[in-house]
Write an enzyme that holds these catalytic residues in place. Structure first.
Site, mmCIF file in Angstrom:
data_model
loop_
_atom_site.group_PDB
_atom_site.id
_atom_site.type_symbol
_atom_site.label_atom_id
_atom_site.label_comp_id
_atom_site.label_asym_id
_atom_site.label_seq_id
_atom_site.Cartn_x
_atom_site.Cartn_y
_atom_site.Cartn_z
ATOM 1 N N TYR A 55 0.840 -1.195 0.000
ATOM 2 C CA TYR A 55 0.000 0.000 0.000
ATOM 3 C C TYR A 55 0.877 1.248 0.000
ATOM 4 C CZ TYR A 55 -3.500 -3.387 1.639
ATOM 5 O OH TYR A 55 -4.327 -4.478 1.791
ATOM 6 N N GLY A 206 -18.423 -3.460 0.629
ATOM 7 C CA GLY A 206 -18.385 -3.547 -0.827
ATOM 8 C C GLY A 206 -17.621 -2.422 -1.487
ATOM 9 N N ARG A 207 -16.432 -2.115 -0.948
ATOM 10 C CA ARG A 207 -15.599 -1.013 -1.466
ATOM 11 C C ARG A 207 -16.388 0.296 -1.486
ATOM 12 N NH1 ARG A 207 -11.075 -3.554 -2.936
ATOM 13 N NH2 ARG A 207 -11.229 -5.700 -3.707
ATOM 14 N N PHE A 209 -19.546 0.680 -1.989
ATOM 15 C CA PHE A 209 -20.751 0.670 -2.809
ATOM 16 C C PHE A 209 -21.998 0.441 -1.968
ATOM 17 C CE2 PHE A 209 -23.575 -0.671 -6.275
ATOM 18 C CZ PHE A 209 -23.206 0.224 -7.269
#
Length: 326
Positions: A55, A206-207, A209
């Site tokens: 990251y 969900g990222r 969403f």
């Protein structure tokens, strides 16, 4: 904050904090707010922090290290190796060679400014290196006192078994949420529960969403990596939006946010499971942390299962699925 135990060995907060987006992938970053978010997490008892050398690359571990300076005893710190990247961000592939395992661990310890990593994951499985060789080297890290417990991310059931036979595994980390229910029917849940291994759910909203806040691809920054995710594109986007709207309707009835409901659902899937929602802002951290207080009835869970059944999400969860479930 409640506590849970992974693999019968490692006690962590019932909800963790994914730190990836503080350095990369989700649009603009703000290091000051990121450090404040990590420190606020510790104040709230969200002490299970998740990072990786990939990251940034490398910058996220340094950021986490700065944020926990002086508070190391409060933290259960997880990081990962295996997604090898150059300093300029170039992706060099998946590396599970024993010599690299040792080098990567030493480098992570230095960047984090700590003496030992609480949970060290193999980030992805290297198809060119037998899992027994990788895990043999990881076991040596435990023997040397550099690492306390071991885990693996996005591994197939047979790989999990082979790794666990080489050295006891504490956690498997895989994407899991109302729109990614793969572990329920691909053998991963059955395997980890048979072997007594804990499960860490990344991207449990969900990222983002499932928050309901993304209504168009234009809601994402131009450099947001989700623009390249098949689930956020074309017809898939609209089909998945219909799924989100079903979850949102239930959340409104319960008087909670869609994100909180999504997290509560994950938390209700078993005491051996810990979600690690990622955020880079205190506002969302505090909202997420409150999800542990939400109680779901059997009827609530049945409605959510109907709104977001296994396989309901449209599109693959990565542009390239060849590196998961090896």
């Amino acid at each position: 904050m409640q506590q849970r135990t992974l693999g019968g060995r490692l006690t962590v907060s019932a909800e963790g904090l994914g730190c990836m987006g503080m350095s990369e992938f989700y649009g603009t970053t703000d290091e000051g707010e990121a450090v404040a978010t990590i420190q606020r997490a510790l104040d709230l008892g969200v002490t299970f922090l998740d990072t990786a050398d990939a990251y940034g690359p490398f910058t996220n571990e340094k950021l986490v290290g700065r944020a926990i300076a002086g508070r190391r005893d409060e933290v259960v710190l997880a990081t990962k190796f295996g997604n090898e990247r150059a300093a300029d961000g170039t992706r060099l592939g998946v590396n599970g060679r024993p010599d690299y395992v040792q080098q990567a661990c030493d480098a992570s310890l230095q960047r984090l400014g700590i003496d030992a990593i609480d949970l060290y994951y193999q980030h992805r499985v290297d198809p060119d290196t037998p899992i027994e060789e990788t895990w043999g080297a990881m076991g040596e890290l435990v023997e040397a006192g550099k690492v306390r417990f071991l885990g693996i991310s996005e591994a197939a059931p047979e790989t999990i078994r082979r790794a666990h036979a080489t050295h006891p595994m504490t956690a498997v980390q895989t994407e899991y949420s109302l729109w990614t229910r793969d572990p329920e029917d691909d053998g991963v849940f059955a395997t980890v529960r048979e072997l007594g291994i804990g499960f860490v759910a990344y991207s449990p909203i969900g990222r983002g969403f499932l928050s309901g806040g993304i209504r168009s691809i234009d809601d994402l920054a131009p450099d947001d990596f989700r623009r390249h995710n098949p689930r956020f594109q074309g017809e898939n986007f609209q089909r998945n939006l219909d799924l989100v709207d079903g979850v949102r309707a239930i959340a409104e009835e319960k008087g909670v946010t869609p994100s909180q409901l999504a997290l509560a659902w994950v938390l209700h899937q078993g005491d051996d499971l810990v979600p690690i929602p990622g955020t880079k802002r205190r506002r969302w951290l505090e909202e997420n942390a409150a999800a542990v207080e939400i109680m779901l009835t059997a009827a609530d869970q049945a409605r959510l299962d109907e709104a977001a059944p296994v396989g309901a999400a449209a599109g693959d969860r990565y542009p390239d699925m060849t590196q998961v479930y090896r």
